[in-house]
Design a protein around this motif. Structure first.
Motif, short mmCIF file in Angstrom:
data_model
loop_
_atom_site.label_atom_id
_atom_site.label_comp_id
_atom_site.label_asym_id
_atom_site.label_seq_id
_atom_site.Cartn_x
_atom_site.Cartn_y
_atom_site.Cartn_z
N VAL A 154 49.42 -29.18 8.42
CA VAL A 154 49.03 -28.51 7.19
C VAL A 154 48.05 -27.40 7.56
CG1 VAL A 154 47.15 -30.11 6.63
CG2 VAL A 154 48.28 -28.88 4.79
N LEU A 210 37.28 -32.44 6.70
CA LEU A 210 38.40 -32.80 7.57
C LEU A 210 38.00 -32.72 9.05
CD1 LEU A 210 41.98 -31.46 7.02
CD2 LEU A 210 40.99 -31.48 9.27
N TYR A 229 42.55 -41.52 -0.38
CA TYR A 229 43.84 -41.08 -0.91
C TYR A 229 43.77 -41.18 -2.43
CZ TYR A 229 45.21 -46.07 -1.09
OH TYR A 229 45.27 -47.42 -1.34
N VAL A 248 45.52 -32.56 -0.02
CA VAL A 248 44.84 -32.89 1.22
C VAL A 248 43.45 -33.39 0.84
CG1 VAL A 248 43.99 -32.01 3.42
CG2 VAL A 248 46.14 -31.14 2.46
N THR A 268 39.75 -35.52 1.72
CA THR A 268 38.75 -35.86 2.72
C THR A 268 37.49 -36.33 1.99
OG1 THR A 268 37.75 -33.66 2.72
CG2 THR A 268 39.55 -34.02 4.28
N VAL A 294 47.26 -37.02 2.99
CA VAL A 294 48.12 -36.10 2.27
C VAL A 294 48.80 -36.89 1.16
CG1 VAL A 294 50.23 -34.73 2.42
CG2 VAL A 294 48.49 -34.53 4.20
N GLY A 299 52.72 -26.61 4.87
CA GLY A 299 52.72 -27.83 5.65
C GLY A 299 54.10 -28.42 5.80
N PHE A 326 42.14 -37.19 7.41
CA PHE A 326 42.51 -36.69 6.10
C PHE A 326 43.72 -37.47 5.60
CE2 PHE A 326 44.83 -34.20 9.19
CZ PHE A 326 46.08 -33.95 8.64
N THR A 364 37.23 -28.49 1.76
CA THR A 364 37.99 -29.60 2.36
C THR A 364 38.04 -29.49 3.88
OG1 THR A 364 39.34 -29.75 0.37
CG2 THR A 364 40.24 -30.77 2.34
N SER A 414 39.44 -33.10 -2.68
CA SER A 414 40.86 -32.87 -2.44
C SER A 414 41.20 -31.43 -2.79
CB SER A 414 41.70 -33.83 -3.29
OG SER A 414 43.06 -33.76 -2.92
N TRP A 429 51.04 -30.60 -1.69
CA TRP A 429 50.33 -31.72 -1.07
C TRP A 429 48.85 -31.67 -1.43
CZ3 TRP A 429 52.27 -31.59 4.70
CH2 TRP A 429 53.55 -32.14 4.77
#
Length: 190
Positions: free
Chosen positions: A48, A60, A110, A19, A21, A68, A36, A66, A56, A30, A17
């Motif tokens: 997570v 967050l 994202y 993650v 922010t 994923v 997670g 955040f 990160t 990221s 994943w």
């Protein structure tokens, strides 16, 4: 015969994943996380685990948000890179060519190229050894339309998500369809 491997995080598979922010300066960042999973269906939540020393983690916790991103096979090298170097030292998006997209739901970006993104509001955090386990309420899920079943659900065979083997530190992807959940076991229902 089974042999003891000791107390180690060797559950298989682990997710790969991204993650994501915004860092304290507002720059998209990221990292890759393998610790997670989903943890609630009502409300929809995931968890997570992130080390508090990670760049990160600061973004967050400051923004309480955040995303994923599920890393696909097609972007394995870019995903791996996200876990290799700190966003304090470089712009990972510029380095990899990945595209940060500002969420319209949470205060986090994202990654456009990843086929599935879950947008989360931080609702809990728990200190667990060297990690902080964060729980995010999933406020929206964004998916590539061409990788959905009936326009409603992610198609795992089209998304080709990476999975991680913690012991060997190897990436894999999904295999063959085996059967339908809540159906294959019917033969044992009495």
């Amino acid at each position: 015969m089974k042999i003891s491997l000791g107390a180690k995080p060797l559950a298989l598979p682990a997710p790969v994943w991204a993650v994501s922010t915004y860092d304290p300066d507002g720059k998209p960042n990221s990292m890759i996380a393998a610790w997670g999973g989903l943890c609630s269906s009502q409300p929809p939540c995931l968890t997570v685990s992130v080390r508090p020393s990670r760049h990160t983690y600061r973004g967050l916790t400051q923004r309480k948000a955040f995303t994923v991103g599920v890393v696909s096979e097609a972007f394995a090298a870019q995903g791996d890179y996200l876990g290799m170097i700190s966003g304090k030292k470089t712009d990972k998006f510029a380095d990899t060519g990945l595209t940060p997209v500002r969420s319209d739901v949470v205060d986090a970006p994202y990654i456009e190229e990843f086929p599935l993104s879950l947008e989360c509001r931080l609702i809990h955090s728990y200190e667990l050894g060297v990690h902080i386990m964060v729980v995010g309420e999933i406020l929206d899920v964004k998916a590539d339309e061409d990788k959905l079943i009936d326009g409603k659900f992610p198609d795992i065979e089209k998304m080709r998500p990476l999975i991680f083997s913690p012991g060997s530190r190897a990436y894999h992807t999904v295999g063959d369809h085996v059967g339908q959940g809540f159906d294959m076991g019917r033969k044992y229902v009495k």
